[in-house]
Design an enzyme around this catalytic site. Structure first.
Site, PDB file in Angstrom:
ATOM      1  N   ARG A  34     -20.807   9.803 -12.779  1.00  9.57           N
ATOM      2  CA  ARG A  34     -19.639   9.754 -11.878  1.00  9.57           C
ATOM      3  C   ARG A  34     -19.931  10.407 -10.532  1.00  9.57           C
ATOM      4  O   ARG A  34     -19.031  10.966  -9.890  1.00  9.57           O
ATOM      5  CB  ARG A  34     -18.416  10.412 -12.519  1.00  9.57           C
ATOM      6  CG  ARG A  34     -17.872   9.642 -13.720  1.00  9.57           C
ATOM      7  CD  ARG A  34     -16.548  10.218 -14.178  1.00  9.57           C
ATOM      8  NE  ARG A  34     -16.138   9.632 -15.453  1.00  9.57           N
ATOM      9  CZ  ARG A  34     -15.400  10.238 -16.353  1.00  9.57           C
ATOM     10  NH1 ARG A  34     -14.977  11.480 -16.135  1.00  9.57           N
ATOM     11  NH2 ARG A  34     -15.077   9.650 -17.476  1.00  9.57           N
ATOM     12  N   ARG A  38     -14.120  10.685  -7.079  1.00  8.15           N
ATOM     13  CA  ARG A  38     -12.991  11.293  -6.370  1.00  8.15           C
ATOM     14  C   ARG A  38     -13.285  12.652  -5.758  1.00  8.15           C
ATOM     15  O   ARG A  38     -12.509  13.133  -4.938  1.00  8.15           O
ATOM     16  CB  ARG A  38     -11.797  11.407  -7.326  1.00  8.15           C
ATOM     17  CG  ARG A  38     -11.141  10.066  -7.647  1.00  8.15           C
ATOM     18  CD  ARG A  38     -10.051  10.230  -8.686  1.00  8.15           C
ATOM     19  NE  ARG A  38     -10.612  10.525 -10.010  1.00  8.15           N
ATOM     20  CZ  ARG A  38      -9.883  10.913 -11.040  1.00  8.15           C
ATOM     21  NH1 ARG A  38      -8.578  11.096 -10.904  1.00  8.15           N
ATOM     22  NH2 ARG A  38     -10.459  11.130 -12.208  1.00  8.15           N
ATOM     23  N   ARG A  47     -11.431   4.016  -1.491  1.00  5.36           N
ATOM     24  CA  ARG A  47     -10.541   3.625  -2.588  1.00  5.36           C
ATOM     25  C   ARG A  47      -9.165   3.240  -2.039  1.00  5.36           C
ATOM     26  O   ARG A  47      -8.571   2.234  -2.465  1.00  5.36           O
ATOM     27  CB  ARG A  47     -10.436   4.788  -3.583  1.00  5.36           C
ATOM     28  CG  ARG A  47      -9.334   4.690  -4.623  1.00  5.36           C
ATOM     29  CD  ARG A  47      -9.584   3.600  -5.628  1.00  5.36           C
ATOM     30  NE  ARG A  47      -8.553   3.620  -6.658  1.00  5.36           N
ATOM     31  CZ  ARG A  47      -7.334   3.130  -6.518  1.00  5.36           C
ATOM     32  NH1 ARG A  47      -6.979   2.553  -5.378  1.00  5.36           N
ATOM     33  NH2 ARG A  47      -6.457   3.178  -7.505  1.00  5.36           N
ATOM     34  N   ASP A  84     -17.098  -0.539 -13.736  1.00  4.61           N
ATOM     35  CA  ASP A  84     -16.352   0.078 -14.829  1.00  4.61           C
ATOM     36  C   ASP A  84     -16.732  -0.605 -16.131  1.00  4.61           C
ATOM     37  O   ASP A  84     -16.993  -1.813 -16.148  1.00  4.61           O
ATOM     38  CB  ASP A  84     -14.840  -0.042 -14.598  1.00  4.61           C
ATOM     39  CG  ASP A  84     -14.056   0.842 -15.558  1.00  4.61           C
ATOM     40  OD1 ASP A  84     -13.691   0.345 -16.645  1.00  4.61           O
ATOM     41  OD2 ASP A  84     -13.835   2.019 -15.246  1.00  4.61           O
ATOM     42  N   TYR A 160     -11.277   0.910 -26.670  1.00  6.03           N
ATOM     43  CA  TYR A 160     -10.278   0.657 -25.622  1.00  6.03           C
ATOM     44  C   TYR A 160      -9.523  -0.638 -25.900  1.00  6.03           C
ATOM     45  O   TYR A 160      -8.303  -0.720 -25.704  1.00  6.03           O
ATOM     46  CB  TYR A 160     -10.967   0.560 -24.254  1.00  6.03           C
ATOM     47  CG  TYR A 160     -11.236   1.877 -23.591  1.00  6.03           C
ATOM     48  CD1 TYR A 160     -10.224   2.565 -22.926  1.00  6.03           C
ATOM     49  CD2 TYR A 160     -12.503   2.437 -23.597  1.00  6.03           C
ATOM     50  CE1 TYR A 160     -10.465   3.768 -22.284  1.00  6.03           C
ATOM     51  CE2 TYR A 160     -12.765   3.646 -22.971  1.00  6.03           C
ATOM     52  CZ  TYR A 160     -11.738   4.308 -22.313  1.00  6.03           C
ATOM     53  OH  TYR A 160     -11.982   5.500 -21.689  1.00  6.03           O
TER      54      TYR A 160
END
Length: 354
Positions: A34, A38, A47, A84, A160
């Site tokens: 990652r 962010r 973003r 992703d 998921y």
């Protein structure tokens, strides 16, 4: 077909590839899971410009910029493709949205009928914007840096899909333990889709790929081998049937004592380990079979200071540079100060010069 990077095997100047190939690198390679995210203000700006997370993933121009942002700030040895793990189920026909503050939301797969509604036809082609991002990053990245592609492991992606979001995963675990026929078929579909997806990334210019099994720790030993290790081994075999010598990193997060079995049996060039594993356990359970990637605690990076220095020192002095890729035990936390990342990298580099 010969591997496009076969000539580099013994002489590559890329530190990360050298370790994956079993050679002593020119310096200890560093990257962070990652690392494009962010904690970087430039990521947050892009973003917002993209309008949504999925728009960002599917826009090759913006995804390329995001992938390269960490390498413009830090002395890193790899770029990890910005995408992703849930793009694969979306390409198979599942609906996917990312709700602000809630994470991903998928249509659920819990029966034979739901699995039958998924389609492998055209799944690789539907992900073509991702390969365009790979091509652009390969052309623009620093020459010393390795481009890593990735996918989610079948167990994690299936979790998921069964739950519809990243929740307790209880329904997925029950399906695994019960050996539900529809669950086995779902795993097989994800294996096949993942092979095609990763092969396409490698052909577009990725030099290695990582398979993320983020929820591997949910599985007890018998189910771990059946639903985590074996599907990943099949993916690696499938990739190498198309691209002999392809370099693969496996990351069975929180797998505990199952890591030794994974390292010995999956066929990966390196195994990523989470922060719970000691240096001694890494040397005992992973290093005899393959290189290791990890495993600084992301909270140590968040905390910074002298404790960060000591954690880095223990990690890099305890592991052979020819068998170690420096990374975190999981993804970098969004609130991590940029100065701490700089300190982390500089501390590792001090050992390179020792």
């Amino acid at each position: 077909m010969t591997h496009p990077h076969a000539a580099e095997r013994a002489t590559t100047s890329k530190a990360l590839l050298a370790v994956l190939d079993g050679h002593r690198p020119s310096r200890r390679p560093i990257w962070m899971m990652r690392q494009a995210g962010r904690y970087l203000p430039e990521y947050r700006e892009l973003r917002a410009q993209a309008g949504s997370f999925l728009n960002l993933c599917y826009n090759p121009e913006l995804a390329t910029e995001v992938t390269l942002q960490p390498l413009k700030r830090f002395d890193l040895d790899a770029a990890i493709l910005f995408a992703d793990i849930l793009l694969v189920p979306q390409a198979l026909g599942a609906s996917l949205t990312f709700a602000e503050g809630e994470g991903p939301v998928l249509s659920t797969v819990t029966s034979d009928r739901d699995v039958a509604a998924l389609s492998l036809d055209g799944v690789v082609e539907r992900l073509s914007p991702i390969y365009e991002t790979v091509r652009r990053v390969a052309a623009a990245k620093p020459s010393h840096a390795t481009l890593i592609g990735f996918c989610g492991a079948p167990w994690t992606v299936a979790s998921y899909m069964i739950e519809g979001r990243g929740s307790s995963r209880q329904n997925a675990r029950l399906a695994a333990i019960a050996g539900e026929p529809w669950f086995a078929r779902l795993i097989d579909i994800l294996v096949e889709a993942s092979v095609g997806y990763l092969v396409a990334q490698l052909k577009a210019g990725a030099e290695a790929v990582q398979i993320f099994d983020s929820w591997a720790g949910d599985l007890p030993a018998h189910e771990f081998r059946r639903w985590s290790l074996e599907p990943i081994r099949k993916i690696i075999e499938g990739i190498r049937a198309e691209i002999p010598g392809a370099r693969v990193i496996g990351f069975p997060r929180a797998a505990g004592t199952n890591v030794a079995d994974f390292a010995a049996s999956a066929g990966a060039n390196a195994v990523g380990v989470d922060s719970s594993m000691s240096v001694e356990a890494i040397r005992r359970d992973v290093i005899p079979y393959c290189a290791v990637q990890g495993n600084l605690d992301p909270l140590q990076l968040l905390a910074g200071g002298e404790r960060l220095d000591r954690a880095v020192d223990e990690l890099v002095t305890g592991l052979n540079p020819a068998r170690h890729i420096v990374n975190l035990g999981h993804g970098i936390l969004p609130q991590t100060p940029i100065d701490n990342v700089i300190r982390f990298i500089e501390r590792v580099r001090q050992h390179d010069g020792a």
